[in-house]
Design a protein around this motif. Structure first.
Motif, short mmCIF file in Angstrom:
data_model
loop_
_atom_site.label_atom_id
_atom_site.label_comp_id
_atom_site.label_asym_id
_atom_site.label_seq_id
_atom_site.Cartn_x
_atom_site.Cartn_y
_atom_site.Cartn_z
N ALA A 1 -64.14 -49.61 -27.31
CA ALA A 1 -65.00 -48.46 -27.56
C ALA A 1 -64.33 -47.12 -27.28
O ALA A 1 -64.44 -46.18 -28.07
N GLU A 2 -63.61 -47.01 -26.17
CA GLU A 2 -62.98 -45.74 -25.81
C GLU A 2 -61.95 -45.32 -26.85
O GLU A 2 -61.93 -44.17 -27.29
N GLU A 3 -61.10 -46.24 -27.26
CA GLU A 3 -60.10 -45.91 -28.28
C GLU A 3 -60.76 -45.53 -29.59
O GLU A 3 -60.34 -44.59 -30.26
N ILE A 4 -61.79 -46.26 -29.97
CA ILE A 4 -62.49 -45.97 -31.22
C ILE A 4 -63.14 -44.59 -31.16
O ILE A 4 -63.07 -43.82 -32.13
N LEU A 5 -63.74 -44.24 -30.04
CA LEU A 5 -64.34 -42.91 -29.90
C LEU A 5 -63.30 -41.80 -30.01
O LEU A 5 -63.57 -40.74 -30.57
N GLU A 6 -62.10 -42.05 -29.48
CA GLU A 6 -61.03 -41.06 -29.60
C GLU A 6 -60.62 -40.85 -31.06
O GLU A 6 -60.27 -39.74 -31.47
N LEU A 7 -60.66 -41.92 -31.87
CA LEU A 7 -60.28 -41.82 -33.27
C LEU A 7 -61.39 -41.29 -34.17
O LEU A 7 -61.13 -40.88 -35.30
N THR A 8 -62.63 -41.30 -33.66
CA THR A 8 -63.78 -40.89 -34.47
C THR A 8 -64.64 -39.88 -33.73
O THR A 8 -65.86 -40.07 -33.61
N PRO A 9 -64.06 -38.78 -33.25
CA PRO A 9 -64.84 -37.83 -32.44
C PRO A 9 -65.96 -37.13 -33.21
O PRO A 9 -66.93 -36.67 -32.62
N ASP A 10 -65.82 -37.02 -34.52
CA ASP A 10 -66.81 -36.30 -35.34
C ASP A 10 -67.79 -37.23 -36.04
O ASP A 10 -68.45 -36.81 -36.98
N GLY A 11 -67.87 -38.45 -35.62
CA GLY A 11 -68.79 -39.40 -36.25
C GLY A 11 -68.04 -40.59 -36.80
O GLY A 11 -66.81 -40.59 -36.89
N ASP A 12 -68.79 -41.57 -37.19
CA ASP A 12 -68.19 -42.83 -37.63
C ASP A 12 -68.19 -42.95 -39.15
O ASP A 12 -68.77 -43.86 -39.72
N THR A 13 -67.52 -42.03 -39.82
CA THR A 13 -67.52 -42.04 -41.28
C THR A 13 -66.75 -43.22 -41.87
O THR A 13 -66.88 -43.50 -43.05
N HIS A 14 -65.99 -43.92 -41.07
CA HIS A 14 -65.20 -45.05 -41.57
C HIS A 14 -65.74 -46.40 -41.13
O HIS A 14 -65.17 -47.44 -41.45
N GLY A 15 -66.83 -46.39 -40.38
CA GLY A 15 -67.51 -47.62 -40.01
C GLY A 15 -66.79 -48.49 -38.99
O GLY A 15 -66.94 -49.70 -39.01
N ILE A 16 -66.02 -47.87 -38.08
CA ILE A 16 -65.30 -48.71 -37.11
C ILE A 16 -65.99 -48.80 -35.76
O ILE A 16 -65.64 -49.64 -34.96
N ARG A 17 -66.97 -47.94 -35.50
CA ARG A 17 -67.66 -48.04 -34.21
C ARG A 17 -68.37 -49.39 -34.15
O ARG A 17 -68.94 -49.85 -35.12
N GLY A 18 -68.27 -50.02 -33.01
CA GLY A 18 -68.82 -51.35 -32.84
C GLY A 18 -67.83 -52.45 -33.19
O GLY A 18 -68.14 -53.63 -33.07
N SER A 19 -66.63 -52.07 -33.63
CA SER A 19 -65.60 -53.08 -33.92
C SER A 19 -65.28 -53.84 -32.64
O SER A 19 -65.21 -53.27 -31.56
N ASP A 20 -65.10 -55.15 -32.78
CA ASP A 20 -64.78 -55.98 -31.63
C ASP A 20 -63.40 -56.61 -31.75
O ASP A 20 -63.02 -57.46 -30.96
N LEU A 21 -62.65 -56.18 -32.77
CA LEU A 21 -61.28 -56.66 -32.95
C LEU A 21 -60.41 -55.51 -33.43
O LEU A 21 -60.77 -54.80 -34.38
N MET A 22 -59.28 -55.32 -32.76
CA MET A 22 -58.28 -54.37 -33.21
C MET A 22 -56.97 -55.14 -33.36
O MET A 22 -56.55 -55.85 -32.46
N VAL A 23 -56.36 -54.98 -34.52
CA VAL A 23 -55.08 -55.62 -34.80
C VAL A 23 -54.05 -54.52 -35.00
O VAL A 23 -54.25 -53.63 -35.82
N SER A 24 -52.97 -54.59 -34.26
CA SER A 24 -51.88 -53.65 -34.41
C SER A 24 -50.71 -54.40 -35.04
O SER A 24 -50.34 -55.48 -34.58
N VAL A 25 -50.15 -53.81 -36.09
CA VAL A 25 -48.99 -54.40 -36.75
C VAL A 25 -47.84 -53.40 -36.61
O VAL A 25 -47.96 -52.25 -37.01
N GLN A 26 -46.76 -53.86 -36.03
CA GLN A 26 -45.58 -53.02 -35.85
C GLN A 26 -44.48 -53.57 -36.74
O GLN A 26 -44.14 -54.76 -36.68
N LEU A 27 -43.94 -52.70 -37.57
CA LEU A 27 -42.83 -53.06 -38.45
C LEU A 27 -41.56 -52.45 -37.87
O LEU A 27 -41.53 -51.27 -37.53
N LEU A 28 -40.53 -53.26 -37.76
CA LEU A 28 -39.26 -52.83 -37.18
C LEU A 28 -38.19 -52.66 -38.24
O LEU A 28 -38.24 -53.30 -39.30
#
Length: 133
Positions: free
Chosen positions: A72-99
Motif C-alpha cells: 500500500a505505501e509504495e502504491i500510494l507513493e506512485l499514485t498521489p493524485d488518485g488511482d487513475t491506473h487501478g493499482i490501489r488494492g493490488s496484492d502482488l507486485m512483480v519487478s523485472v530487472q533486465l541486465l
C-alpha cells in the motif's frame, strides 16, 4: 546498466512462491521453456534468475512481493493524485530487472503473461504508467 519494470496486479493474496510458480508455468506453456536459477524466498517475497532455455542469454531477475497492506505505501507513493491506473488494492507486485544484453523476447513473454493473463499494470520510472512494449 540495468532496466527495471514493475507490474501491479490483484491476485487474491496468493503467496509469492505460488505466484512465481504460476508465472514460470505460464511462461513454459507460452513458448520455449524457461530455466530458473538461484531461486529464493522469504515471507511475502520470492525471486529468481530466469533464462530462456533455448537462447540462454542474460537472465531476467524476477522478484515478487505479495500482500495488499505491505504494498500500500509504495502504491500510494506512485499514485498521489488518485488511482487513475487501478493499482490501489493490488496484492502482488512483480519487478523485472533486465541486465546488460537483455533477452527482450523473454521479457515480451513475461510482459504478456503479467498483463494479458493477470491483468497487471506496468510501471517504470521513466514512462511511469504510460509504458508500453
Amino acid at each position: 546498466m540495468s532496466y527495471h519494470v514493475q507490474f501491479f496486479a490483484k491476485r487474491g493474496e496468493v503467496a509469492a512462491s505460488d505466484a512465481l510458480d504460476q508465472l514460470i508455468a505460464a511462461l513454459s506453456k507460452s513458448g520455449v521453456p524457461v530455466l530458473v536459477r538461484e531461486r529464493g524466498e522469504e515471507p511475502g517475497a520470492s525471486w529468481c534468475d530466469l533464462f530462456d532455455k533455448k537462447t540462454m542469454t542474460s537472465p531476467l531477475i524476477i522478484e515478487l512481493w505479495t500482500g495488499a497492506r505491505e504494498l500500500a505505501e509504495e502504491i500510494l507513493e506512485l499514485t498521489p493524485d488518485g488511482d487513475t491506473h487501478g493499482i490501489r488494492g493490488s496484492d502482488l507486485m512483480v519487478s523485472v530487472q533486465l541486465l546488460r544484453e537483455a533477452d527482450w523476447s523473454l521479457m515480451r513473454r513475461v510482459w504478456d503473461v503479467l498483463v494479458k493473463q493477470w491483468g497487471a499494470v506496468p510501471y517504470d520510472s521513466i514512462s511511469e504508467f504510460s509504458l508500453t512494449f
